[in-house]
Design an enzyme around this catalytic site. Structure first.
Site, PDB file in Angstrom:
ATOM      1  CE  LYS A  42       7.097  41.852 -20.364  1.00 28.33           C
ATOM      2  NZ  LYS A  42       7.300  41.205 -21.679  1.00 28.33           N
TER       3      LYS A  42
HETATM    4  N1  PMP Z   1       0.054  42.077 -21.903  1.00 31.03           N
HETATM    5  C1  PMP Z   1       0.611  43.230 -21.519  1.00 31.03           C
HETATM    6  C2  PMP Z   1      -0.269  44.272 -20.894  1.00 31.03           C
HETATM    7  C3  PMP Z   1       1.975  43.456 -21.725  1.00 31.03           C
HETATM    8  O1  PMP Z   1       2.541  44.617 -21.350  1.00 31.03           O
HETATM    9  C4  PMP Z   1       2.745  42.441 -22.350  1.00 31.03           C
HETATM   10  C5  PMP Z   1       4.215  42.615 -22.608  1.00 31.03           C
HETATM   11  N2  PMP Z   1       4.613  43.666 -23.401  1.00 31.03           N
HETATM   12  C6  PMP Z   1       2.115  41.256 -22.741  1.00 31.03           C
HETATM   13  C7  PMP Z   1       0.769  41.107 -22.487  1.00 31.03           C
HETATM   14  C8  PMP Z   1       2.845  40.169 -23.491  1.00 31.03           C
HETATM   15  O2  PMP Z   1       3.683  39.374 -22.726  1.00 31.03           O
HETATM   16  P1  PMP Z   1       5.009  38.765 -23.332  1.00 31.03           P
HETATM   17  O3  PMP Z   1       5.965  39.894 -23.553  1.00 31.03           O
HETATM   18  O4  PMP Z   1       5.495  37.831 -22.285  1.00 31.03           O
HETATM   19  O5  PMP Z   1       4.696  38.085 -24.621  1.00 31.03           O
END
Ligand code: PMP
Length: 326
Positions: A42
């Protein structure tokens, strides 16, 4: 001399997961996103959204950024925002790993915990962040709908993967929180090679598996995973190019989390373990083909020790850290 946190985002290693690659005769590769300065994937979304807001004149020294987050986007906004002179306020569901609140509070972030409620409820962390922005004139990052989240993945994560694999990727697989990662990276890779297969991974309680397979956003249950799974279609997700979807249970995620720790020395967070479990399920189906399957190690397991390495937590959820099935 010396570089900034801002300049340290991205260019993460693409790790070969040896134990699983050898078991399946495929190449399972995980992008080590826990190596970003705030410790998660993130940081990329945070940098993309801050860069865009600065270019639009929405942020200047002393401004406040507010965001609704499971924690990692808040950490990314703080790690980069402090360096650039911004104050950060986050609204967060109150059931996340305690390590994330502690980390945010250590940086002086104003953390507002809210009860876990359905999206339709105005008390949801997403609406609470929007309301605070309106009340105080703060900048609301809005990672779910803000296209500069996915655009940054298109520009950096996708291009890095292409370069690191020498242009040879067969399968991209990942779970979705905002859809920034899958939206940006699937577009980048399919543009380079339309035959790259994109497989969405979904935890219990998320509606995207049903969306991909049946065209309606539906799901039931809940998951111990954090930061992934969603019951609505966001602007960032709508831009993803997805071929098919797989469901991964919490028991499957926990087995992989412990496998990676014991056999590869990789202690990852729950979404990373789910992603690798999905990659392994695909590799078993493609056994012996030598296919290259790429996924994301979104954050580190040290962020969740109070949960996934706590036997009484696992027991309370009926989860057992078994070896992977043969
Ligand atoms: N894994 C973790 C640990 C996250 O914090 C997030 C985002 N909230 C994601 C995966 C997912 O990524 P994205 O928001 O780009 O879909």
């Amino acid at each position: 001399m010396g570089s900034t946190l801002w300049d340290s985002v991205g260019q993460t290693p693409l790790l070969r997961i040896a134990s699983l690659s050898e078991l399946t005769g495929c190449e399972i590769l995980g992008k080590a996103e826990f190596m970003n300065p705030g410790g998660s994937i993130k940081d990329r979304a945070a940098k993309g959204m801050i860069r865009d807001a600065e270019a639009r004149g929405l942020l200047k020294k002393g401004s406040t950024i507010v965001e609704g987050t499971a924690g990692n986007t808040g950490i990314g906004l703080a790690v980069l925002g402090i360096e650039r002179g911004y104050r950060v306020v986050v609204t967060m569901p109150d059931n996340q790993a305690t390590e994330k609140y502690t980390y945010l509070e250590a940086m002086g972030v104003d953390v507002r915990k809210v009860p876990v409620v359905p999206f339709a409820n105005p008390g949801h962390f997403y609406h609470q962040a929007k309301t605070l922005a309106e009340q105080h004139g703060w900048f609301w990052a809005n990672q779910f709908e803000n296209p500069s989240n996915g655009d940054f993945h298109y520009e950096t994560t996708g291009q890095e993967l292409w370069t690191q694999t020498g242009g040879r990727v067969d399968v991209l697989t990942a779970s979705v929180g905002t859809g920034g990662t899958l939206g940006g990276v699937s577009r980048a890779l399919k543009e380079k090679n339309p035959s790259v297969e994109v497989v969405l991974l979904d935890p219990p309680g998320s509606g995207l598996y049903c969306h991909v397979t049946e065209g309606k956003v539906e799901g039931s249950g809940s998951s111990i995973t954090e930061g992934i799974g969603i019951m609505r279609l966001t602007e960032n997700f709508k831009r993803a190019r997805v071929d098919r979807a797989l469901r991964i249970t919490d028991q499957q995620t926990i087995e992989m989390l412990y496998h990676l720790a014991r056999h590869d020395g990789l202690v990852v967070g729950t979404s990373a373990a789910l992603n690798v479990r999905g990659a392994w399920e695909l590799a078993k189906a493609y056994r012996g083909s030598g296919k290259r399957i790429v996924t994301f190690l979104c954050d580190h397991g040290s962020r969740y020790t109070s949960k996934v390495f706590n036997p009484s937590f696992l027991e309370s959820k009926g989860l057992v850290p078994d070896e992977l099935p043969a």
